[in-house]
Design an enzyme around this catalytic site. Sequence first.
Site, PDB file in Angstrom:
ATOM      1  N   HIS A 100      47.068  45.330  45.196  1.00  0.00           N
ATOM      2  CA  HIS A 100      46.262  45.330  43.979  1.00  0.00           C
ATOM      3  C   HIS A 100      44.841  45.766  44.322  1.00  0.00           C
ATOM      4  O   HIS A 100      44.379  45.601  45.455  1.00  0.00           O
ATOM      5  CB  HIS A 100      46.224  43.936  43.366  1.00  0.00           C
ATOM      6  CG  HIS A 100      47.495  43.527  42.714  1.00  0.00           C
ATOM      7  ND1 HIS A 100      47.533  42.657  41.657  1.00  0.00           N
ATOM      8  CD2 HIS A 100      48.786  43.864  42.968  1.00  0.00           C
ATOM      9  CE1 HIS A 100      48.793  42.467  41.282  1.00  0.00           C
ATOM     10  NE2 HIS A 100      49.565  43.197  42.064  1.00  0.00           N
ATOM     11  N   CYS A 123      45.439  37.660  42.610  1.00  0.00           N
ATOM     12  CA  CYS A 123      44.075  38.151  42.806  1.00  0.00           C
ATOM     13  C   CYS A 123      43.041  37.088  42.450  1.00  0.00           C
ATOM     14  O   CYS A 123      42.022  36.959  43.138  1.00  0.00           O
ATOM     15  CB  CYS A 123      43.866  39.428  42.017  1.00  0.00           C
ATOM     16  SG  CYS A 123      44.899  40.778  42.644  1.00  0.00           S
ATOM     17  N   GLU A 135      41.972  44.457  43.592  1.00  0.00           N
ATOM     18  CA  GLU A 135      41.099  43.377  44.054  1.00  0.00           C
ATOM     19  C   GLU A 135      41.332  43.047  45.523  1.00  0.00           C
ATOM     20  O   GLU A 135      40.379  42.798  46.271  1.00  0.00           O
ATOM     21  CB  GLU A 135      41.333  42.104  43.221  1.00  0.00           C
ATOM     22  CG  GLU A 135      41.055  42.272  41.749  1.00  0.00           C
ATOM     23  CD  GLU A 135      42.293  42.633  40.930  1.00  0.00           C
ATOM     24  OE1 GLU A 135      42.375  42.164  39.783  1.00  0.00           O
ATOM     25  OE2 GLU A 135      43.171  43.357  41.427  1.00  0.00           O
ATOM     26  N   CYS A 189      45.259  38.946  38.042  1.00  0.00           N
ATOM     27  CA  CYS A 189      46.528  38.223  38.009  1.00  0.00           C
ATOM     28  C   CYS A 189      46.380  36.937  38.831  1.00  0.00           C
ATOM     29  O   CYS A 189      45.340  36.706  39.452  1.00  0.00           O
ATOM     30  CB  CYS A 189      47.624  39.110  38.596  1.00  0.00           C
ATOM     31  SG  CYS A 189      47.499  39.307  40.394  1.00  0.00           S
TER      32      CYS A 189
END
Length: 164
Positions: free
Chosen positions: A56, A89, A58, A86
């Site tokens: 991801h 993260c 992040e 999410c």
Amino acid sequence: MTPEEKDIFYMREALRLAQCAADAGDTPIGAVMVYEDRIIGRGYNMRNALHSPLMHAEIEAIRQAAAEIGDWRLEETTMYITLEPCPMCAGAIVQARIPRVVVGAMNPKAGCAGSIINLLQMDGFNHRAELVTGVLQEESAALLREFFSGLRLRDRQRKEERKP
């Protein structure tokens, strides 16, 4: 620059990174980490490209920032993210002790900075982040809408091509 102008400036860079993800066929989410008015970490979604659920935006931005600072504690940074994080993260943000998080669009289906749950500001954790939402919200949301609209269109075209 005013604090609001800084937020817009850095969110524009996160949006640029989100476009990189879209161009590579991944969900258009971008993130930047800022320390002392300079970007020390950048990331965009690469789940499809790297076949990893961990890639991801992040996570990559946090990884780069920690390497730049030389510590896993990112206590004097700000993270800019085009989409509400999410659970994974949001957990990484708490673990890294990032004190300020700026979000573009909210994510009512999976967001953990207030949409479903707010992991960033839970009383039970040893760290809570200041949260700013809605910075370049429309631009962030439009990029996601365009991406998923394109996916749906391609799926319909493929179905039509397979019909006898």
